[in-house]
Design a protein around this motif. Structure first.
Motif, short mmCIF file in Angstrom:
data_model
loop_
_atom_site.label_atom_id
_atom_site.label_comp_id
_atom_site.label_asym_id
_atom_site.label_seq_id
_atom_site.Cartn_x
_atom_site.Cartn_y
_atom_site.Cartn_z
N GLY A 7 0.81 1.03 6.51
CA GLY A 7 1.04 1.65 5.21
C GLY A 7 -0.18 2.29 4.59
O GLY A 7 -0.11 2.83 3.49
N ALA B 15 6.44 5.58 0.67
CA ALA B 15 5.19 5.48 1.43
C ALA B 15 5.29 6.27 2.74
O ALA B 15 4.34 6.95 3.14
N GLY C 119 7.87 4.55 -3.99
CA GLY C 119 8.76 3.98 -2.97
C GLY C 119 8.99 4.90 -1.79
O GLY C 119 10.00 4.81 -1.11
N PRO D 292 0.82 -1.22 0.00
CA PRO D 292 0.00 0.00 0.00
C PRO D 292 0.85 1.27 0.00
O PRO D 292 1.85 1.35 0.71
N ASN D 293 0.46 2.21 -0.83
CA ASN D 293 1.08 3.54 -0.92
C ASN D 293 2.56 3.53 -1.32
O ASN D 293 3.25 4.53 -1.17
N SER D 294 3.02 2.37 -1.85
CA SER D 294 4.42 2.31 -2.28
C SER D 294 4.59 2.83 -3.71
O SER D 294 5.70 3.06 -4.16
N GLN D 295 3.48 2.99 -4.45
CA GLN D 295 3.55 3.49 -5.82
C GLN D 295 2.83 4.84 -5.91
O GLN D 295 1.94 5.03 -6.74
N VAL D 296 3.22 5.72 -5.02
CA VAL D 296 2.59 7.03 -4.92
C VAL D 296 3.68 8.09 -4.97
O VAL D 296 4.61 8.06 -4.17
#
Lengths: 496, 95
Positions: B86, B73, B71, A49-53
Motif C-alpha cells: 500500500g 489506494a 478509499g 497507508p494511502n487509504s485516505q488519499v
C-alpha cells in the motif's frame, strides 16, 4: 501577576563573558477537521497507508483544490484566541520544492497575505509570573505525506494519508530568552489550542511540531545569526534542543568563529544538533499566487459569529477561579491547564449549589484524586469518580461529619469497592461518622492516659509529646474522633 | 531581464530536468527570447492597480467539512513505478 518582557536573569556565562539566547518559533498545528484542506479525504490518524488519499492529494493532472470552510473557521478561531488581527482578505501561494512525499511538487501555503496577522500569548513561567510572546502571523497550509526509511536499505516508503491535511503555521516573534521560556510558550499555546478545539495538540502523533530558531548575542547587542532546528516533536526536546544549540553557537563564537545561517536537526539520542542541508542545496521556494485558488475573502459576519462562540480561555478562567472561588494562583493554574479538568472542578463546585468550600474542592481534586488518576494514566475527568462524589465528600468534611483522615479512607473506598456510592452513603454503611460527642472522646482520652502514666509525665515536661497521645486516641476510636476535639481535651487534661 | 548560463542550469536543477552542457546556450537563447517578449508588459504603468484574479467577479468557493473521497489506494498507486503493502516505494531519500 507580573507581566514583563523576558529579563536578563537567563544569561549564560561563557568563557569570554555573558551571552543571551534569543528564540523564536514556528509551530505547525494540525487543524482539527474531518476532511483535508483542499480535498474530501479523511484526516483520521492511523489509517491503512494511502487509504485516505483523493485524486487531488495524489496530484493527478487536472484535479482542482476546493477549500474546506471548517478549516478556515478554525484558523480564524485560533487567531481570535491569540488576540490577533484577522485579515478579511488572504491569498494562497505555491511554495515549490521537490520531495517524494509532496506529489504536487509544491505546497499550497500563504506567504505575503496570511489569514491571521499579529497577536500575542501570555505565557506563565510560574503561577504568579508571566511574560508575553508576540505572534507575528498565522497562516493555513497543506501538510506533506510521510516517508518511512527503515523498511528497506535502498528504498523509502511513502504514505500520502497526511498529504493535504490542514496545518496552521503559527510564527512567534523572537521573544523567548531561555529553554524554559520556550517550553512554557509551547505549553501555553497548546493549552489555548485545546481550549479552542482547533488542534488536539498531540505531539506524539505529530499534531503539533515545532521549528525552533535559536541565536545568541551579547546582552544589548543586535540579533545574532540564527539557526533553525526543524521538526522538534516534544516539549522536553524543545528545551534540550535550545540548550544544545546555544552551547554550540557560543562555542563557535568564543573561538572566534562565525555562525552560518542554516537548518539543523536535533538528535535527542546523541544530544546534538547537526546540519540538514548544505548551502548548495539551499531551498529556493519560488513562491507565487496559486492560479487554482481565488483570494480568500471573509465576510465580517463570519468573523463576528466565531468571536461570539469562543470559549472562556485559560487566562480568563484562571482569573475567575481566583476571584470567584478564592483559589491560590497555583491551584487555579493547575486546574485551568486542561479545559476538561477545569470543567470537572466547576461541576464539583456547582452540584447541589450551597456554601460549598470551593478551595477544599480544589485541594481534593488536585490532591488525592489527581494522584489516583495519575496511577491509572488517566486525566481526572476520565476516572470513574464523579464530580458529585467529590462535592459530597467536601460537604461531609465541611459540616464535620467526617475528618480529613476519614475522607482519605473514603477516597480509597471510592477507588475500590464503592465506585458508584456517594460518600454520604459510604459513611452510613461503614459507620464512619466522626465522633464529636465530648463524653465518648473524653472516655477514650482518660483510658489512654490511665494506661500510660509514664508518657503522661513526659508529656507534661515536653508538650511535643501531645502528638503521640492524639495518635493513640484516634487509633482507639478507629479514626472517627474529631481531631480538634481530641487535641483540645488532651491539652486541658495534661495542662500543656 | 535576461538569464545567464548559470541561471539556466539552476532552473533545470530546480525543475529536476536533465539538461546537457551543449543544450545550455540554446536554452539560454530561448528563455531570453521569452522574457524579452513578456518584458513588453513593463511599458504599462500598473502602480496602484490591484492584481486581477478573475475576469468576472467571483468568490472563492468553499466546501463543507465532509469526507467525500479516499478509499482508493489501489487507483492512487496504479501509476507508481513501484509500490509495496500500500506504500509508494521510491529510491531512498534521507536529508
Amino acid at each position: 501577576m507580573t507581566a514583563t518582557a523576558s529579563t536578563s536573569s537567563n544569561l549564560i556565562h561563557g568563557a569570554t563573558g555573558d551571552w543571551e539566547i534569543v528564540i523564536g518559533m514556528e509551530i505547525h498545528a494540525q487543524v482539527t477537521s474531518k476532511s483535508k484542506l483542499f480535498s474530501g479525504a479523511a484526516t483520521a490518524f492511523g489509517a491503512e497507508p494511502n487509504s485516505q488519499v483523493s485524486l487531488v492529494d495524489a496530484a493527478m493532472p487536472g484535479m482542482l483544490p476546493v477549500i474546506n470552510e471548517a478549516c478556515v473557521a478554525q484558523a480564524v478561531r485560533t487567531g481570535l484566541g491569540l488576540k490577533a488581527q484577522i485579515n478579511e482578505r488572504s491569498v494562497f501561494d505555491r511554495k515549490n520544492y521537490f520531495y517524494p512525499d509532496l506529489p504536487q511538487g509544491y505546497q499550497i501555503s500563504q506567504y505575503k497575505h496570511p489569514i491571521v496577522g499579529a497577536g500575542e500569548v501570555v505565557v506563565d513561567l510560574t503561577p504568579s509570573e508571566s511574560f508575553t510572546v508576540g505572534i507575528e502571523r498565522l497562516h493555513l497550509e497543506q501538510d506533506a505525506g510521510k516517508s518511512i526509511h527503515d523498511q528497506s536499505p535502498t528504498m523509502s516508503f511513502v504514505d500520502l494519508n497526511r498529504s493535504g491535511v490542514a496545518l496552521m503555521e503559527i510564527v512567534s516573534k523572537p521573544d523567548m530568552r531561555s529553554a524554559d521560556e520556550a517550553k512554557a510558550y509551547v505549553t501555553k499555546l497548546r493549552t489555548i489550542l485545546r481550549y479552542l478545539g482547533t488542534c488536539d495538540g498531540d505531539m506524539e502523533k505529530g499534531s503539533l511540531r515545532a521549528d525552533v530558531n535559536v541565536s545568541v548575542r551579547r546582552p544589548g547587542e543586535p540579533l545574532g545569526t540564527r539557526c533553525e532546528i526543524k521538526n522538534v516533536n516534544s516539549i522536553r526536546f524543545i528545551g534540550q534542543a535550545v540548550d544544545t544549540e546555544a552551547r554550540r553557537q557560543i562555542g563557535i563564537l568564543e573561538d572566534g568563529g562565525q555562525i552560518d545561517q542554516e537548518t539543523r536537526l536535533f538528535d535527542p539520542g546523541k544530544g546534538e544538533t547537526r546540519s540538514m542541508r548544505s548551502k548548495e542545496e539551499a531551498h529556493d521556494y519560488r513562491y507565487f499566487p496559486d492560479p487554482d485558488l481565488l483570494p480568500l475573502e471573509l465576510k465580517p459576519d463570519f468573523i463576528t459569529d466565531i468571536a461570539a462562540s469562543l470559549p472562556e480561555l485559560p487566562d480568563a478562567k484562571k482569573a475567575r477561579f481566583i476571584a470567584d472561588y478564592g483559589l491560590s494562583p497555583y491551584d487555579a493554574s493547575v486546574l485551568v491547564a486542561e479545559r476538561d479538568l477545569a470543567d470537572y472542578y466547576e461541576a464539583a463546585v456547582k452540584v447541589h449549589p450551597g456554601n460549598r468550600d470551593a478551595k477544599l474542592v480544589a485541594n481534593w481534586i488536585t490532591g488525592d484524586i489527581a494522584a489516583y488518576a495519575n496511577t491509572q494514566g488517566l486525566s481526572v475527568h476520565e476516572t470513574h469518580i464523579r464530580p458529585e462524589q467529590v462535592a459530597d465528600l467536601v460537604d461531609l468534611i465541611s459540616d464535620k461529619t467526617i475528618s480529613g483522615k476519614i475522607a482519605k479512607d473514603i477516597v480509597l473506598l471510592l477507588i475500590g469497592d464503592e465506585k458508584t456510592s456517594l460518600p454520604r452513603e459510604i459513611v452510613e454503611k461503614h459507620g464512619l461518622k466522626q465522633v464529636t460527642d465530648t463524653g465518648a472522646i473524653e472516655a477514650a482520652v482518660d483510658a489512654i492516659m490511665a494506661a500510660n502514666p509514664e508518657k503522661v509525665a513526659q508529656a507534661r515536661a515536653k508538650p511535643t509529646m501531645l502528638g503521640w497521645f492524639v495518635g493513640q486516641v484516634m487509633k482507639s476510636t478507629g479514626g472517627k474522633a474529631n481531631p480538634q476535639a481530641v487535641n483540645d481535651l488532651l491539652k486541658a487534661k495534661l495542662g500543656v | 531581464m535576461s538569464v545567464d548560463q548559470a541561471t539556466v542550469r539552476r532552473i533545470a536543477t530546480l525543475a529536476r530536468i536533465a539538461v546537457s552542457e551543449d543544450e545550455v546556450p540554446h536554452l539560454q537563447g530561448e528563455l531570453n527570447a521569452i522574457l524579452a517578449f513578456v518584458a513588453e508588459l513593463d511599458e504599462v504603468d500598473v502602480s496602484g492597480v490591484e492584481p486581477m484574479t478573475s475576469v468576472t467577479p467571483m468568490a472563492l468557493p468553499l466546501r463543507a467539512d465532509v469526507v467525500t473521497a479516499g478509499g482508493i489506494a489501489e487507483a492512487v498507486l496504479r501509476n507508481a513505478p513501484m509500490s509495496e503493502d500500500g506504500y509508494f516505494v521510491v529510491p531512498k531519500v534521507i536529508e
